[in-house]
Design a protein around this motif. Structure first.
Motif, mmCIF file in Angstrom:
data_model
loop_
_atom_site.group_PDB
_atom_site.id
_atom_site.type_symbol
_atom_site.label_atom_id
_atom_site.label_comp_id
_atom_site.label_asym_id
_atom_site.label_seq_id
_atom_site.Cartn_x
_atom_site.Cartn_y
_atom_site.Cartn_z
ATOM 1 N N TYR A 49 48.381 40.841 37.418
ATOM 2 C CA TYR A 49 47.929 41.349 36.112
ATOM 3 C C TYR A 49 47.214 42.712 36.245
ATOM 4 C CZ TYR A 49 46.106 41.289 31.344
ATOM 5 O OH TYR A 49 45.816 41.621 30.031
ATOM 6 N N GLN A 50 46.035 42.743 36.868
ATOM 7 C CA GLN A 50 45.267 44.000 36.907
ATOM 8 C C GLN A 50 45.766 44.939 38.002
ATOM 9 O OE1 GLN A 50 41.051 42.846 37.197
ATOM 10 N NE2 GLN A 50 40.834 43.176 34.993
ATOM 11 N N SER A 51 45.532 46.226 37.782
ATOM 12 C CA SER A 51 45.830 47.272 38.776
ATOM 13 C C SER A 51 44.537 48.016 39.090
ATOM 14 C CB SER A 51 46.802 48.318 38.205
ATOM 15 O OG SER A 51 47.931 47.706 37.653
ATOM 16 N N LYS A 66 42.391 54.031 34.767
ATOM 17 C CA LYS A 66 43.016 54.632 33.578
ATOM 18 C C LYS A 66 42.475 53.979 32.301
ATOM 19 C CE LYS A 66 47.258 55.831 31.286
ATOM 20 N NZ LYS A 66 48.469 56.495 31.277
ATOM 21 N N ARG A 67 42.272 52.666 32.344
ATOM 22 C CA ARG A 67 41.733 51.995 31.158
ATOM 23 C C ARG A 67 40.304 52.486 30.885
ATOM 24 N NH1 ARG A 67 42.986 45.743 31.985
ATOM 25 N NH2 ARG A 67 42.242 45.537 29.831
ATOM 26 N N ILE A 68 39.513 52.672 31.916
ATOM 27 C CA ILE A 68 38.142 53.181 31.728
ATOM 28 C C ILE A 68 38.199 54.556 31.058
ATOM 29 C CG2 ILE A 68 36.129 54.101 32.994
ATOM 30 C CD1 ILE A 68 36.416 51.646 34.870
ATOM 31 N N ILE A 86 33.729 39.546 30.437
ATOM 32 C CA ILE A 86 34.198 38.187 30.104
ATOM 33 C C ILE A 86 35.700 38.119 30.337
ATOM 34 C CG2 ILE A 86 34.422 36.462 28.269
ATOM 35 C CD1 ILE A 86 32.018 37.803 26.892
ATOM 36 N N GLY A 87 36.149 37.119 31.094
ATOM 37 C CA GLY A 87 37.563 37.021 31.443
ATOM 38 C C GLY A 87 37.871 38.099 32.468
ATOM 39 N N SER A 88 37.076 38.092 33.552
ATOM 40 C CA SER A 88 37.073 39.241 34.477
ATOM 41 C C SER A 88 38.313 39.325 35.362
ATOM 42 C CB SER A 88 35.795 39.251 35.317
ATOM 43 O OG SER A 88 35.588 38.004 35.939
ATOM 44 N N VAL A 107 32.659 36.612 34.312
ATOM 45 C CA VAL A 107 32.875 35.181 34.071
ATOM 46 C C VAL A 107 34.370 34.979 33.898
ATOM 47 C CG1 VAL A 107 32.155 35.417 31.632
ATOM 48 C CG2 VAL A 107 32.273 33.169 32.663
ATOM 49 N N GLU A 108 34.919 34.084 34.712
ATOM 50 C CA GLU A 108 36.377 33.943 34.805
ATOM 51 C C GLU A 108 36.666 32.505 35.286
ATOM 52 O OE1 GLU A 108 39.513 35.597 34.431
ATOM 53 O OE2 GLU A 108 40.029 33.589 35.122
ATOM 54 N N PRO A 109 37.380 31.693 34.450
ATOM 55 C CA PRO A 109 37.545 30.282 34.809
ATOM 56 C C PRO A 109 38.433 30.006 36.020
ATOM 57 C CG PRO A 109 38.682 30.776 32.733
ATOM 58 C CD PRO A 109 37.920 32.003 33.106
ATOM 59 N N PHE A 137 33.750 31.190 29.448
ATOM 60 C CA PHE A 137 32.606 31.824 28.791
ATOM 61 C C PHE A 137 31.852 30.812 27.921
ATOM 62 C CE2 PHE A 137 30.949 34.412 25.142
ATOM 63 C CZ PHE A 137 29.877 34.946 25.843
ATOM 64 N N GLU A 138 32.602 29.875 27.322
ATOM 65 C CA GLU A 138 31.982 28.873 26.456
ATOM 66 C C GLU A 138 30.949 28.038 27.217
ATOM 67 O OE1 GLU A 138 35.112 29.677 26.776
ATOM 68 O OE2 GLU A 138 36.025 29.880 24.799
ATOM 69 N N ASP A 139 31.136 27.858 28.535
ATOM 70 C CA ASP A 139 30.229 27.033 29.350
ATOM 71 C C ASP A 139 29.200 27.872 30.111
ATOM 72 O OD1 ASP A 139 31.762 24.812 28.616
ATOM 73 O OD2 ASP A 139 33.182 25.174 30.261
ATOM 74 N N THR A 151 34.640 42.437 26.497
ATOM 75 C CA THR A 151 35.620 41.360 26.325
ATOM 76 C C THR A 151 36.972 42.041 26.134
ATOM 77 O OG1 THR A 151 36.408 39.552 24.918
ATOM 78 C CG2 THR A 151 34.759 41.015 23.922
ATOM 79 N N LEU A 152 37.690 42.134 27.231
ATOM 80 C CA LEU A 152 38.970 42.859 27.280
ATOM 81 C C LEU A 152 40.078 41.805 27.322
ATOM 82 C CD1 LEU A 152 37.873 45.447 30.024
ATOM 83 C CD2 LEU A 152 37.731 45.713 27.534
ATOM 84 N N ALA A 153 40.775 41.663 26.205
ATOM 85 C CA ALA A 153 41.860 40.672 26.100
ATOM 86 C C ALA A 153 41.406 39.291 26.545
ATOM 87 C CB ALA A 153 43.071 41.142 26.917
HETATM 88 C C1 LIG Z 1 44.722 38.642 29.358
HETATM 89 S S1 LIG Z 1 43.686 38.388 30.736
HETATM 90 C C2 LIG Z 1 42.622 39.811 30.636
HETATM 91 C C3 LIG Z 1 41.937 40.103 31.938
HETATM 92 C C4 LIG Z 1 40.939 41.266 31.928
HETATM 93 N N1 LIG Z 1 39.865 41.038 30.993
HETATM 94 C C5 LIG Z 1 41.628 42.558 31.635
HETATM 95 O O1 LIG Z 1 41.684 42.956 30.454
HETATM 96 O O2 LIG Z 1 42.142 43.196 32.560
HETATM 97 C C6 LIG Z 1 42.612 37.115 30.156
HETATM 98 C C7 LIG Z 1 41.620 36.620 31.185
HETATM 99 O O3 LIG Z 1 40.671 35.775 30.557
HETATM 100 C C8 LIG Z 1 40.512 34.610 31.328
HETATM 101 N N2 LIG Z 1 40.087 33.527 30.407
HETATM 102 C C9 LIG Z 1 40.872 32.646 29.729
HETATM 103 N N3 LIG Z 1 40.112 31.815 29.002
HETATM 104 C C10 LIG Z 1 38.832 32.178 29.194
HETATM 105 C C11 LIG Z 1 37.587 31.664 28.721
HETATM 106 N N4 LIG Z 1 37.539 30.627 27.898
HETATM 107 N N5 LIG Z 1 36.450 32.253 29.157
HETATM 108 C C12 LIG Z 1 36.507 33.322 30.017
HETATM 109 N N6 LIG Z 1 37.657 33.834 30.481
HETATM 110 C C13 LIG Z 1 38.805 33.274 30.085
HETATM 111 C C14 LIG Z 1 41.863 34.374 31.959
HETATM 112 O O4 LIG Z 1 41.795 33.507 33.082
HETATM 113 C C15 LIG Z 1 42.273 35.805 32.303
HETATM 114 O O5 LIG Z 1 41.814 36.218 33.543
#
Ligand SMILES: C[S@@+](CC[C@H](N)C(=O)[O-])C[C@H]1O[C@@H](n2cnc3c(N)ncnc32)[C@H](O)[C@@H]1O
Length: 240
Positions: A49-51, A66-68, A86-88, A107-109, A137-139, A151-153
């Motif tokens: 996913y990430q680069s 580039k995103r920064i 969040i969702g690192s 925070v990343e599950p 993140f909910e926990d 919170t990126l995607a």
């Molecule tokens: C579409 S990716 C985006 C990754 C990163 N934020 C980025 O934009 O490069 C979504 C990420 O959120 C994580 N994720 C999914 N559900 C989540 C949750 N409830 N809390 C935190 N992270 C979560 C996923 O495991 C995944 O790594």
């Protein structure tokens, strides 16, 4: 990784090649254990996913650097700031921010992805400035208040692992920000027409925007193309 810290060899003296080998080992495990691994999605075609240019690692998204630049995130490079992503994912925003701020948390599950972040932090010499929390993140129980939250995607994720309401999700972000703290939101990738596959992501981006306008002062809001057929919404917000 704070919650499920596993004892792993230090990667402090690794070559870039050695770091990539560790990353690919974690990604292999992740593909076996996570049914919703992004690498299995049709559009990924098996790519990570990430680069991250700094470590010569290629994935399907634009590089973190580039995103920064494109999102103007350098404004959050403040030496005294503590930031949360969040969702690192592979932790590459966390490690890149750790080079510019006081501390960076993710925070990343998915635990394998948190380990990738830890290896990368070791490699870049910023291990003492980062923490990864292997949970949703909910926990998550924030160990401090933050200057900046990203919170990126990661709201209404395609892996379906984030499904709490926008009120709960963004309300919790507001609670863990310092007064005057900032939030940068990038939506998931969406399509505008109801008959299109990614339309629900548009509905949820609009819902996120509605709640963000209620809870925060919004300093910027815009949409931009994401690939040939999709778009994303971006918002820069402040807790007043
Ligand atoms: C579409 S990716 C985006 C990754 C990163 N934020 C980025 O934009 O490069 C979504 C990420 O959120 C994580 N994720 C999914 N559900 C989540 C949750 N409830 N809390 C935190 N992270 C979560 C996923 O495991 C995944 O790594």
């Amino acid at each position: 990784m704070s919650k499920t810290s596993l004892s792993q060899p230090s990667s402090a003296s690794l070559s870039q090649e050695g770091l990539h080998a560790l990353i690919h080992r974690e990604l292999e495990t992740e593909q076996k254990t996570n049914p919703m691994s992004y690498m299995k999605f049709a559009n990924a075609k098996g790519r990570p996913y990430q680069s991250y240019e700094r470590i010569g690692f290629e994935g399907l998204r634009w590089s973190v650097e580039k995103r920064i630049r494109e999102y103007g995130l350098e404004r959050y490079f403040q030496p005294e700031s503590v930031v949360l992503d969040i969702g690192s994912n592979y932790g590459f925003f966390v490690t890149e921010f750790a080079l510019h701020v006081k501390a960076a948390h993710g925070v990343e599950p998915v635990p394998e992805l948190c380990r990738i972040g830890e290896y990368t932090a070791d490699y870049l010499g910023v291990r003492d400035k980062v923490r990864f929390f292997a949970q949703k993140f909910e926990d998550f129980q924030a160990p401090c208040l933050y200057d900046t939250v990203f919170t990126l995607a990661s709201f209404f994720t395609s892996d379906k692992n984030q499904r709490s309401s926008a009120e709960l999700f963004f309300g919790k972000i507001r609670d863990i920000l310092k007064p005057g703290g900032q939030l940068f939101y990038e939506s998931t990738s969406f399509q505008y027409r109801p008959e299109q596959e990614d339309y629900q992501h548009y509905v949820h981006a609009l819902e996120a925007a509605r709640v963000l306008e209620e809870l925060f002062t919004v300093d910027d809001r815009y949409e931009a193309p994401s690939g040939p057929e999709n778009h994303r919404l971006f918002m820069r917000c402040r807790k007043v």
